[in-house]
Design an enzyme around this catalytic site. Structure first.
Site, PDB file in Angstrom:
ATOM      1  N   SER A  14       0.816  -1.721   0.404  1.00 15.31           N
ATOM      2  CA  SER A  14       0.275  -0.201   0.170  1.00 15.31           C
ATOM      3  C   SER A  14       1.036   1.002   0.177  1.00 15.31           C
ATOM      4  O   SER A  14       0.897   1.652   0.958  1.00 15.31           O
ATOM      5  CB  SER A  14      -0.969   0.212   1.100  1.00 15.31           C
ATOM      6  OG  SER A  14      -1.887   1.453   1.685  1.00 15.31           O
ATOM      7  N   SER A  16      -0.161   4.544  -1.201  1.00 18.75           N
ATOM      8  CA  SER A  16      -1.612   5.016  -1.062  1.00 18.75           C
ATOM      9  C   SER A  16      -1.507   5.223   0.772  1.00 18.75           C
ATOM     10  O   SER A  16      -1.583   6.435   1.020  1.00 18.75           O
ATOM     11  CB  SER A  16      -2.934   4.846  -1.072  1.00 18.75           C
ATOM     12  OG  SER A  16      -3.312   4.411  -2.196  1.00 18.75           O
ATOM     13  N   THR A  59      -7.772  -0.310  -6.312  1.00 16.49           N
ATOM     14  CA  THR A  59      -6.685  -0.456  -6.786  1.00 16.49           C
ATOM     15  C   THR A  59      -6.802  -2.223  -7.461  1.00 16.49           C
ATOM     16  O   THR A  59      -7.892  -2.713  -7.026  1.00 16.49           O
ATOM     17  CB  THR A  59      -5.188  -0.919  -6.095  1.00 16.49           C
ATOM     18  OG1 THR A  59      -4.432  -1.011  -6.832  1.00 16.49           O
ATOM     19  CG2 THR A  59      -5.380  -1.748  -5.129  1.00 16.49           C
ATOM     20  N   LYS A  63     -10.374  -2.204 -10.027  1.00 17.39           N
ATOM     21  CA  LYS A  63     -11.397  -0.641 -10.091  1.00 17.39           C
ATOM     22  C   LYS A  63     -11.995  -1.500 -11.570  1.00 17.39           C
ATOM     23  O   LYS A  63     -13.162  -0.629 -11.345  1.00 17.39           O
ATOM     24  CB  LYS A  63      -9.825  -0.377 -10.885  1.00 17.39           C
ATOM     25  CG  LYS A  63      -9.050   0.167 -10.335  1.00 17.39           C
ATOM     26  CD  LYS A  63      -7.817   0.423 -10.740  1.00 17.39           C
ATOM     27  CE  LYS A  63      -6.487   0.785  -9.976  1.00 17.39           C
ATOM     28  NZ  LYS A  63      -5.460   1.664 -11.352  1.00 17.39           N
ATOM     29  N   ASP A 100      -6.166   8.482 -12.221  1.00 22.31           N
ATOM     30  CA  ASP A 100      -4.993   7.298 -12.973  1.00 22.31           C
ATOM     31  C   ASP A 100      -4.807   7.559 -13.898  1.00 22.31           C
ATOM     32  O   ASP A 100      -3.585   8.205 -14.364  1.00 22.31           O
ATOM     33  CB  ASP A 100      -5.181   5.924 -13.227  1.00 22.31           C
ATOM     34  CG  ASP A 100      -5.193   4.637 -12.111  1.00 22.31           C
ATOM     35  OD1 ASP A 100      -4.860   5.557 -10.683  1.00 22.31           O
ATOM     36  OD2 ASP A 100      -5.916   3.450 -12.606  1.00 22.31           O
ATOM     37  N   TYR A 204       5.797   0.635  -8.773  1.00 25.27           N
ATOM     38  CA  TYR A 204       6.835   1.315  -8.240  1.00 25.27           C
ATOM     39  C   TYR A 204       8.283   0.494  -7.244  1.00 25.27           C
ATOM     40  O   TYR A 204       9.361   1.022  -6.524  1.00 25.27           O
ATOM     41  CB  TYR A 204       6.820   2.757  -7.862  1.00 25.27           C
ATOM     42  CG  TYR A 204       5.470   1.960  -6.747  1.00 25.27           C
ATOM     43  CD1 TYR A 204       5.776   2.082  -4.681  1.00 25.27           C
ATOM     44  CD2 TYR A 204       4.213   1.184  -6.097  1.00 25.27           C
ATOM     45  CE1 TYR A 204       4.851   1.487  -3.467  1.00 25.27           C
ATOM     46  CE2 TYR A 204       3.278   1.000  -5.815  1.00 25.27           C
ATOM     47  CZ  TYR A 204       4.100   1.194  -3.808  1.00 25.27           C
ATOM     48  OH  TYR A 204       3.063   0.568  -3.019  1.00 25.27           O
ATOM     49  N   GLY A 225       6.711   3.910 -11.810  1.00 23.02           N
ATOM     50  CA  GLY A 225       5.053   4.729 -11.547  1.00 23.02           C
ATOM     51  C   GLY A 225       5.240   5.453 -10.090  1.00 23.02           C
ATOM     52  O   GLY A 225       3.313   5.503 -10.123  1.00 23.02           O
TER      53      GLY A 225
END
Length: 242
Positions: A14, A16, A59, A63, A100, A204, A225
């Site tokens: 995560s 986020s 995610t 989605k 996104d 990422y 990313g």
């Protein structure tokens, strides 16, 4: 306390949660961000009854699956067919958005060169839909590459020197190469890459995937990313507070 969170499956990593927790602490906001790690989307029915929740990010793999649980979609999310932001409206309804495409577009622009007219999108999941939408807005033609292609898509076995030379932008929308399976990578003919290619990986973690390393070895421009994630996160915050 206002609650925000990330809806997904197996999301212990995560980005986020870390990003927003830091943001709330630095800006002294009375908010909390948590993971809603669901093995099945059905469990969302109970979670959304919590009136303290004001917004969610979405995610993999939800989605697209989340859409039937929402009351409305904004125009962009409707066109893309995938949602990564949910706003919990004051009247109790749920609205789906997609940030996104914004994060991808703004992070890609500085990497573009005049040779880029066409793009290969590796993968056909929810994230790839936002990428396709962004490329259309940027007037870059694209083709999907899939392990199980339909009549408009390419198979990885189709990729040859001519195709790689023709498509100077290659975007990995698959999870191949994500930590801890960092040796995995999309099966493309890297030997045909050159200095005019741009390889963009939505992953990422790790910071430099095997996909990116193989591109760099051939002189290609590479990006992960992370910048996209930061931009889409800030756009999410804007949506929740508008």
């Amino acid at each position: 306390m206002n609650i925000y969170g990330l809806l997904g499956r197996d999301i212990g990593y995560s980005f986020s949660r870390n990003y927003f927790s830091d943001k709330f602490r630095k800006e002294n906001l009375d908010c909390q961000y948590q993971n809603f790690d669901l093995q099945k989307i059905d469990a969302l029915k109970t979670i959304i009854q919590n009136t303290n929740i004001k917004g969610m990010n979405v995610t993999i793999p939800y989605k697209e699956e989340v859409i039937p649980y929402l009351d409305t979609l904004d125009a962009v999310a409707q066109e893309i067919g995938a949602v990564n932001v949910i706003k919990f409206e004051n009247n109790g309804t749920l609205t789906g958005y997609n940030s996104d495409y914004y994060g991808f577009t703004e992070s890609l622009k500085p990497l573009l060169n005049d040779a880029i007219k066409k793009a290969l999108i590796l993968g056909t999941g929810g994230a790839s839909k936002a990428i396709a939408f962004a490329l259309t807005k940027l007037k870059i033609k694209y083709t999907f590459v899939s392990r199980n292609p339909d009549f408009e898509e390419l198979s990885y076995n189709n990729l040859d020197e001519d195709i790689i030379n023709d498509f100077k932008l290659i975007i990995n929308c698959t999870p191949l190469g994500t930590h801890p399976n960092v040796e995995n990578h999309p099966d493309i003919p890297y030997e045909y890459l050159g200095e005019h290619h741009v390889l963009y990986d939505l992953i990422y973690n790790p910071e430099e995937t095997t996909f990116m390393k193989k591109g760099k070895e051939k002189g290609a421009t590479i990006a992960n990313g992370l910048k996209m994630l930061v931009l889409q996160a800030e756009k999410s915050w804007e949506i929740w507070n508008q």
